[in-house]
Design an enzyme around this catalytic site. Structure first.
Site, PDB file in Angstrom:
ATOM      1  N   TRP A 132       5.110   0.185  -1.391  1.00  0.00           N
ATOM      2  CA  TRP A 132       5.832  -0.673  -2.344  1.00  0.00           C
ATOM      3  C   TRP A 132       4.931  -1.449  -3.283  1.00  0.00           C
ATOM      4  CZ3 TRP A 132       3.791  -5.333  -1.251  1.00  0.00           C
ATOM      5  CH2 TRP A 132       3.413  -5.599   0.064  1.00  0.00           C
ATOM      6  N   ASN A 133       3.625  -1.419  -3.095  1.00  0.00           N
ATOM      7  CA  ASN A 133       2.803  -2.386  -3.856  1.00  0.00           C
ATOM      8  C   ASN A 133       2.583  -1.987  -5.309  1.00  0.00           C
ATOM      9  OD1 ASN A 133       1.198  -0.393  -2.646  1.00  0.00           O
ATOM     10  ND2 ASN A 133      -0.626  -1.638  -2.800  1.00  0.00           N
ATOM     11  N   LYS A 176       9.024  10.701  -1.742  1.00  0.00           N
ATOM     12  CA  LYS A 176       9.861   9.710  -1.035  1.00  0.00           C
ATOM     13  C   LYS A 176       9.203   8.339  -1.267  1.00  0.00           C
ATOM     14  CE  LYS A 176      10.289   7.390   2.243  1.00  0.00           C
ATOM     15  NZ  LYS A 176      10.414   5.901   2.155  1.00  0.00           N
ATOM     16  N   PRO A 177       9.718   7.593  -2.261  1.00  0.00           N
ATOM     17  CA  PRO A 177       9.134   6.265  -2.527  1.00  0.00           C
ATOM     18  C   PRO A 177       9.551   5.254  -1.458  1.00  0.00           C
ATOM     19  CG  PRO A 177      10.455   7.080  -4.372  1.00  0.00           C
ATOM     20  CD  PRO A 177      10.791   7.908  -3.176  1.00  0.00           C
ATOM     21  N   GLY A 181      -0.027   4.413   2.566  1.00  0.00           N
ATOM     22  CA  GLY A 181       0.666   3.371   3.314  1.00  0.00           C
ATOM     23  C   GLY A 181      -0.234   2.802   4.394  1.00  0.00           C
ATOM     24  N   SER A 182       0.388   2.265   5.417  1.00  0.00           N
ATOM     25  CA  SER A 182      -0.361   1.548   6.448  1.00  0.00           C
ATOM     26  C   SER A 182      -1.020   2.516   7.438  1.00  0.00           C
ATOM     27  CB  SER A 182       0.588   0.616   7.202  1.00  0.00           C
ATOM     28  OG  SER A 182       1.564   1.390   7.858  1.00  0.00           O
ATOM     29  N   GLU A 193      -4.034   8.022   2.550  1.00  0.00           N
ATOM     30  CA  GLU A 193      -4.676   6.894   1.851  1.00  0.00           C
ATOM     31  C   GLU A 193      -4.107   5.635   2.481  1.00  0.00           C
ATOM     32  OE1 GLU A 193      -6.877   7.277  -0.648  1.00  0.00           O
ATOM     33  OE2 GLU A 193      -6.659   9.438  -0.957  1.00  0.00           O
ATOM     34  N   LEU A 194      -4.909   4.986   3.324  1.00  0.00           N
ATOM     35  CA  LEU A 194      -4.348   3.921   4.175  1.00  0.00           C
ATOM     36  C   LEU A 194      -4.915   2.548   3.808  1.00  0.00           C
ATOM     37  CD1 LEU A 194      -4.475   6.002   7.483  1.00  0.00           C
ATOM     38  CD2 LEU A 194      -2.691   5.952   5.728  1.00  0.00           C
ATOM     39  N   CYS A 210      -4.463  -2.220  -1.810  1.00  0.00           N
ATOM     40  CA  CYS A 210      -5.334  -1.742  -0.740  1.00  0.00           C
ATOM     41  C   CYS A 210      -6.786  -2.065  -1.043  1.00  0.00           C
ATOM     42  CB  CYS A 210      -5.145  -0.242  -0.542  1.00  0.00           C
ATOM     43  SG  CYS A 210      -5.466   0.692  -2.040  1.00  0.00           S
ATOM     44  N   GLU A 214      -5.659  -6.298   8.091  1.00  0.00           N
ATOM     45  CA  GLU A 214      -5.295  -6.365   6.679  1.00  0.00           C
ATOM     46  C   GLU A 214      -4.344  -7.539   6.446  1.00  0.00           C
ATOM     47  OE1 GLU A 214      -2.934  -3.074   5.039  1.00  0.00           O
ATOM     48  OE2 GLU A 214      -4.458  -2.872   3.496  1.00  0.00           O
TER      49      GLU A 214
HETATM   50  P1  NAD Z   1       4.183   1.652   5.311  1.00  0.00           P
HETATM   51  O1  NAD Z   1       3.223   2.452   6.099  1.00  0.00           O
HETATM   52  O2  NAD Z   1       5.036   0.675   6.010  1.00  0.00           O
HETATM   53  O3  NAD Z   1       5.176   2.585   4.486  1.00  0.00           O
HETATM   54  C1  NAD Z   1       4.709   3.538   3.556  1.00  0.00           C
HETATM   55  C2  NAD Z   1       5.757   4.620   3.366  1.00  0.00           C
HETATM   56  O4  NAD Z   1       5.913   5.347   4.578  1.00  0.00           O
HETATM   57  C3  NAD Z   1       7.149   4.108   3.009  1.00  0.00           C
HETATM   58  O5  NAD Z   1       7.677   4.936   1.998  1.00  0.00           O
HETATM   59  C4  NAD Z   1       7.917   4.273   4.310  1.00  0.00           C
HETATM   60  O6  NAD Z   1       9.308   4.450   4.135  1.00  0.00           O
HETATM   61  C5  NAD Z   1       7.284   5.526   4.867  1.00  0.00           C
HETATM   62  N1  NAD Z   1       7.423   5.725   6.324  1.00  0.00           N
HETATM   63  C6  NAD Z   1       7.626   4.793   7.283  1.00  0.00           C
HETATM   64  N2  NAD Z   1       7.668   5.384   8.514  1.00  0.00           N
HETATM   65  C7  NAD Z   1       7.464   6.712   8.317  1.00  0.00           C
HETATM   66  C8  NAD Z   1       7.368   7.843   9.178  1.00  0.00           C
HETATM   67  N3  NAD Z   1       7.475   7.725  10.506  1.00  0.00           N
HETATM   68  N4  NAD Z   1       7.144   9.056   8.634  1.00  0.00           N
HETATM   69  C9  NAD Z   1       6.999   9.197   7.294  1.00  0.00           C
HETATM   70  N5  NAD Z   1       7.081   8.162   6.423  1.00  0.00           N
HETATM   71  C10 NAD Z   1       7.306   6.934   6.925  1.00  0.00           C
HETATM   72  O7  NAD Z   1       3.300   0.913   4.184  1.00  0.00           O
HETATM   73  P2  NAD Z   1       3.776  -0.171   3.128  1.00  0.00           P
HETATM   74  O8  NAD Z   1       3.999  -1.476   3.816  1.00  0.00           O
HETATM   75  O9  NAD Z   1       4.862   0.388   2.273  1.00  0.00           O
HETATM   76  O10 NAD Z   1       2.482  -0.260   2.192  1.00  0.00           O
HETATM   77  C11 NAD Z   1       1.417  -1.126   2.410  1.00  0.00           C
HETATM   78  C12 NAD Z   1       0.246  -0.369   3.022  1.00  0.00           C
HETATM   79  O11 NAD Z   1      -0.154   0.675   2.147  1.00  0.00           O
HETATM   80  C13 NAD Z   1      -0.980  -1.233   3.207  1.00  0.00           C
HETATM   81  O12 NAD Z   1      -1.566  -0.969   4.450  1.00  0.00           O
HETATM   82  C14 NAD Z   1      -1.900  -0.770   2.074  1.00  0.00           C
HETATM   83  O13 NAD Z   1      -3.268  -1.008   2.320  1.00  0.00           O
HETATM   84  C15 NAD Z   1      -1.576   0.669   2.013  1.00  0.00           C
HETATM   85  N6  NAD Z   1      -1.966   1.212   0.718  1.00  0.00           N
HETATM   86  C16 NAD Z   1      -3.024   2.075   0.668  1.00  0.00           C
HETATM   87  C17 NAD Z   1      -3.456   2.573  -0.558  1.00  0.00           C
HETATM   88  C18 NAD Z   1      -4.622   3.518  -0.671  1.00  0.00           C
HETATM   89  O14 NAD Z   1      -4.793   4.152  -1.720  1.00  0.00           O
HETATM   90  N7  NAD Z   1      -5.469   3.651   0.335  1.00  0.00           N
HETATM   91  C19 NAD Z   1      -2.782   2.194  -1.722  1.00  0.00           C
HETATM   92  C20 NAD Z   1      -1.728   1.309  -1.617  1.00  0.00           C
HETATM   93  C21 NAD Z   1      -1.310   0.838  -0.385  1.00  0.00           C
END
Ligand code: NAD
Length: 478
Positions: free
Chosen positions: A135-136, A159-160, A209-210, A231-232, A265, A363
């Protein structure tokens, strides 16, 4: 859509749920995947120039829906300047990949060291790439892998994040005006269940994501033997050497930590400063931090927006409480404020910190800058490397050479020298995520497109092929 599961979506400036999405279930994801797969061979068969031309027409169509897209993105994120920058970035992304694509997609005939044999490497796009985004930066991160994959000839299903889904409708409206692209590029809305379903129907998954979700995605992809590009999260350190310009260092640390409310991130989340300049640095940093304004009540004034994801406020609060209970001192900020129903936090400088605190290990994803002094460069490097993460880092010094010597020792995939968080601006340099910050090939640089191309070696025999006699046991040694 009847019988669909619905999700409420919170507005980060008002705290109200003023939008909702129908969650795509397994059948919808499967249907979308089937539709895209059917059109992908024709898409891949087009010359790359045609694919680029189609993407450019989409960028123009997005421009026609620009007002709606901007309004949606502003509501999703509670910020205006960054939303406009995200939209401007789409055209720039398409143009960047358009420039790189002809070289990346070239299939020259190659000579070999074996007499009579030459070869060509055919580049075969992965049929259907799935992208799951956070979401960021809702727009940027939903398209960052999609654009190079589409240029490479893949179909893409995105899938956003369910936290910021409003921007998808205007993008879909623009897609509807470009049928050639609409047939190979689609979005599905939903939460983690939809993301999990997507992994079951694609041929490769790009996940941003995370770390916690990344582990689940990696396991699901491994079970299907499909590539996962992860990319976490990060806990990016900045090392500031005694030779650095103190005022400039404070300004740079502040910008790299608190821009976009620290919800990036690549935000700097730990600052290590030479003892020689520590007191002066902290004073400059606090003074600069106190000049930062919230973009409230006027979204067109101020420097930082609200916390987009309400749960993030609880994480930030709990890390600060834990740090203070263990002896940390908050020099400015430190309070989650409520304005008009939204949640905000001003830049927060924290000193007297150590690595026993969650604030230095986990984080934060907020505008919080913990600062710790060091005595020697070896100690600074050890502190920077004492982390489960290895996304990016920064080193500030009197000269670039001095900064580079230290940067070469930091366990991270990208190190900004005499600046911070440069990966948010600069996409050309290939980088890998170290440690728990990710897996898979570089998203940046030409490798970002090569990830989506499987290599088929076409090995050409110019001479008469060998007969069975060539392996007769009665022959001597070859
Ligand atoms: P999140 O991991 O909670 O969610 C990310 C996405 O994954 C969402 O679309 C969510 O619906 C989906 N998701 C959740 N459970 C899932 C599953 N079991 N299987 C498949 N998809 C699933 O992360 P967030 O809170 O949306 O984003 C913040 C995180 O993203 C932070 O840790 C940040 O550092 C990281 N991030 C990393 C980068 C990078 O380039 N390394 C860039 C931006 C954000």
């Amino acid at each position: 859509m009847s019988g669909a599961r619905w999700l409420d979506v919170r507005n980060p400036r008002t705290g109200e749920n003023d939008y909702r999405i129908a969650v795509a279930d397994e059948a919808e994801v499967a249907a979308a995947a089937t539709r895209l797969r059917a059109a992908q061979p024709d898409w891949a068969a087009r010359p790359v120039e045609q694919r680029i031309a189609v993407l450019r027409r989409w960028v123009e169509a997005v421009g026609r829906h620009g007002d709606g897209l901007l309004q949606a993105l502003v509501t999703d994120t509670g910020r205006s300047f960054v939303s406009r920058a995200e939209i401007a970035g789409l055209g720039a992304t398409v143009e960047r990949w358009s420039r790189l694509a002809p070289d990346i997609l070239a299939e020259p005939l190659q000579e070999s060291t074996t007499p009579g044999i030459d070869y060509r490497i055919q580049l075969v796009p992965i049929p259907l790439v799935g992208a799951i985004s956070p979401w960021n930066f809702p727009l940027t991160l939903s398209l960052i892998d999609a654009v190079p994959a589409l240029v490479a000839g893949c179909a893409v299903l995105v899938k956003p994040s369910e936290v910021t889904p409003r921007f998808v409708a205007p993008l879909e409206a623009a897609l509807g005006e470009v049928p050639e692209l609409d047939s190979v590029f689609a979005f599905v809305r939903g939460d983690g269940a939809t993301g999990a379903a997507l992994i079951r129907h694609v041929d490769a998954v790009c996940f941003t994501g995370s770390v916690a979700t990344g582990r689940k995605v990696a396991a699901a992809a491994a079970a299907r033997f499909i590539p996962a590009f992860l990319e976490l999260g990060g806990k990016d350190p900045m090392v500031i050497l005694a030779s650095a310009d103190v005022k400039q260092a404070a300004e740079t640390a502040l910008r790299a930590s608190v821009s976009v409310t620290g919800q990036a991130c690549q935000s700097i989340e730990r600052v290590y400063v030479s003892h020689a300049i520590y007191d002066e640095f902290v004073a400059e940093l606090v003074a600069a931090a106190e000049r930062v304004e919230l973009n409230w009540p006027d979204i067109h004034a101020g420097h930082i927006g609200p916390l987009i994801f309400a749960k993030q406020a609880a994480t930030i609060r709990s890390q600060l409480e834990d740090a203070v209970a263990r002896g940390a001192r908050i020099r400015c900020g430190g309070v989650v404020e409520e304005h008009g129903g939204g949640l905000w936090i001003r830049p927060t400088v924290v000193t007297e910190v150590d690595h026993g605190m969650a604030l230095m290990r986990e984080e934060t994803f907020g505008p919080v800058i913990p600062v710790m002094p060091f005595d020697s460069v070896d100690e600074a490097v050890a502190l920077a490397n004492d982390s489960e993460f290895g996304l990016s880092a920064a080193v500030l010094a009197g000269t670039l050479d001095e900064a580079e010597q230290v940067g070469r020792r930091i366990e991270a995939g990208a190190v900004s020298l005499n600046d911070g968080a440069l990966t948010s601006l600069f996409y050309e340099a290939e980088k890998d995520s170290f440690k728990s910050s990710g897996l898979g090939g570089s998203r940046m640089g030409p490798a970002g497109m090569r990830r989506f191309l499987r290599r088929r070696a076409l090995i050409r025999q110019q001479n008469a092929p060998a007969s069975i006699e060539s392996v007769d046991e009665r022959r001597g040694c070859p």
